[in-house]
Design a protein around this motif. Structure first.
Motif, PDB file in Angstrom:
ATOM      1  N   ILE A 189      -4.028  -7.801  -2.957  1.00 43.06           N
ATOM      2  CA  ILE A 189      -4.507  -7.125  -4.069  1.00 43.06           C
ATOM      3  C   ILE A 189      -3.551  -6.877  -5.407  1.00 43.06           C
ATOM      4  O   ILE A 189      -4.102  -6.977  -6.537  1.00 43.06           O
ATOM      5  N   ARG A 190      -2.188  -6.835  -4.786  1.00 45.90           N
ATOM      6  CA  ARG A 190      -1.353  -6.664  -6.229  1.00 45.90           C
ATOM      7  C   ARG A 190      -1.157  -8.070  -7.033  1.00 45.90           C
ATOM      8  O   ARG A 190      -1.002  -7.908  -8.048  1.00 45.90           O
ATOM      9  N   ALA A 191      -0.911  -9.075  -6.197  1.00 43.66           N
ATOM     10  CA  ALA A 191      -0.869 -10.371  -6.786  1.00 43.66           C
ATOM     11  C   ALA A 191      -2.189 -10.424  -7.669  1.00 43.66           C
ATOM     12  O   ALA A 191      -1.993 -11.062  -8.765  1.00 43.66           O
ATOM     13  N   ASN A 192      -3.583 -10.164  -7.237  1.00 38.51           N
ATOM     14  CA  ASN A 192      -4.454 -10.540  -7.963  1.00 38.51           C
ATOM     15  C   ASN A 192      -4.562  -9.448  -9.165  1.00 38.51           C
ATOM     16  O   ASN A 192      -4.734 -10.030 -10.395  1.00 38.51           O
ATOM     17  N   ILE A 232      12.108  -7.960 -15.665  1.00 39.96           N
ATOM     18  CA  ILE A 232      11.518  -7.203 -14.901  1.00 39.96           C
ATOM     19  C   ILE A 232      10.598  -7.945 -14.083  1.00 39.96           C
ATOM     20  O   ILE A 232       9.974  -8.753 -14.584  1.00 39.96           O
ATOM     21  N   GLY A 233      10.643  -7.635 -12.659  1.00 41.34           N
ATOM     22  CA  GLY A 233       9.725  -8.224 -11.979  1.00 41.34           C
ATOM     23  C   GLY A 233       8.774  -7.334 -11.176  1.00 41.34           C
ATOM     24  O   GLY A 233       8.800  -6.297 -11.093  1.00 41.34           O
ATOM     25  N   LEU A 234       7.490  -7.966 -11.001  1.00 42.02           N
ATOM     26  CA  LEU A 234       6.533  -7.096 -10.286  1.00 42.02           C
ATOM     27  C   LEU A 234       6.039  -7.837  -8.984  1.00 42.02           C
ATOM     28  O   LEU A 234       5.819  -9.046  -9.133  1.00 42.02           O
ATOM     29  N   ASP A 235       6.409  -7.238  -8.042  1.00 41.24           N
ATOM     30  CA  ASP A 235       5.893  -7.828  -6.483  1.00 41.24           C
ATOM     31  C   ASP A 235       4.372  -8.078  -6.333  1.00 41.24           C
ATOM     32  O   ASP A 235       3.917  -6.935  -5.851  1.00 41.24           O
ATOM     33  N   GLY A 236       4.068  -9.029  -6.019  1.00 45.40           N
ATOM     34  CA  GLY A 236       2.655  -9.344  -5.628  1.00 45.40           C
ATOM     35  C   GLY A 236       2.596  -9.644  -4.113  1.00 45.40           C
ATOM     36  O   GLY A 236       2.334 -10.450  -3.538  1.00 45.40           O
ATOM     37  N   SER A 237       3.389  -8.300  -3.368  1.00 44.70           N
ATOM     38  CA  SER A 237       3.337  -8.521  -2.067  1.00 44.70           C
ATOM     39  C   SER A 237       2.233  -8.738  -1.093  1.00 44.70           C
ATOM     40  O   SER A 237       2.137  -9.112   0.047  1.00 44.70           O
ATOM     41  N   ASN A 238       0.995  -8.406  -1.694  1.00 44.31           N
ATOM     42  CA  ASN A 238      -0.297  -8.577  -0.809  1.00 44.31           C
ATOM     43  C   ASN A 238      -1.129  -9.055  -1.854  1.00 44.31           C
ATOM     44  O   ASN A 238      -0.868  -9.273  -3.305  1.00 44.31           O
TER      45      ASN A 238
END
Length: 184
Positions: free
Chosen positions: A109-112, A101-107
């Motif tokens: 805020i999300r990556a943090n 399962i992947g979680l996209d830290g595309s910006n």
């Protein structure tokens, strides 16, 4: 930040797990206003360099029935919202243990958010998952003047997965975060 507690998740109103498309829906109370119907979606990531990876996205429904993952919500219990999503990811991986399962830290805020979630919840996540961080790189050619390029002449970015580095700070975020089921 929040603590993941898989014993404290919202009840799913509906859920379906298949290798092509998996979805769960639940209601999340907000600090102000009406509760929001949330959808968790798991679908193939589609990068041939990351085979078997499924992207998890979550958010309220948009006007077309898709997920609006850009809206900023003020959940009454963020820990419970994210625990629900992680519990659904665990259910998916239990059904398809060779997947990730992947979680996209595309910006930023999300990556943090994802980086902090992995750091703060290391103990509970490590009971069920291996944590992987992914950076992308472009290969510098031997001439040291150019980089590897795709058929269209654009730099060819390749993923570089690695065991999640818990000493890595929030100033050095991964671009993508992966959970793999531990075999018991």
């Amino acid at each position: 930040m929040f603590r993941i507690d898989l014993g404290n998740a919202y009840d799913a109103l509906s859920s379906s797990i298949t290798p092509e498309f998996s979805v769960a829906e639940f209601v999340a109370p907000q600090k102000q206003g009406d509760p929001v119907l949330m959808r968790v979606r798991i679908e193939p990531y589609g990068d041939p360099l990351l085979p078997g990876v499924y992207n998890l996205s979550m958010g309220p429904l948009d006007e077309n029935g898709g997920i609006n993952d850009e809206v900023r919500l003020r959940h009454h219990d963020s820990a419970r919202v994210y625990s629900t999503a992680i519990l659904f990811a665990l259910a998916f991986l239990t059904e398809y243990p060779d997947a990730s399962i992947g979680l996209d830290g595309s910006n930023d805020i999300r990556a943090n958010l994802y980086h902090s979630m992995f750091l703060l919840n290391r103990k509970v996540l490590s009971e069920y998952f291996y944590a992987v961080g992914v950076d992308w790189y472009v290969k510098l050619l031997r001439d040291q003047q150019d980089v590897e390029r795709d058929r269209d002449g654009n730099p060819f970015f390749k993923p570089r997965p690695e065991e999640f580095d818990y000493t890595r700070t929030r100033t050095d975020l991964y671009r993508y975060y992966i959970l793999q089921l531990k075999s018991n």
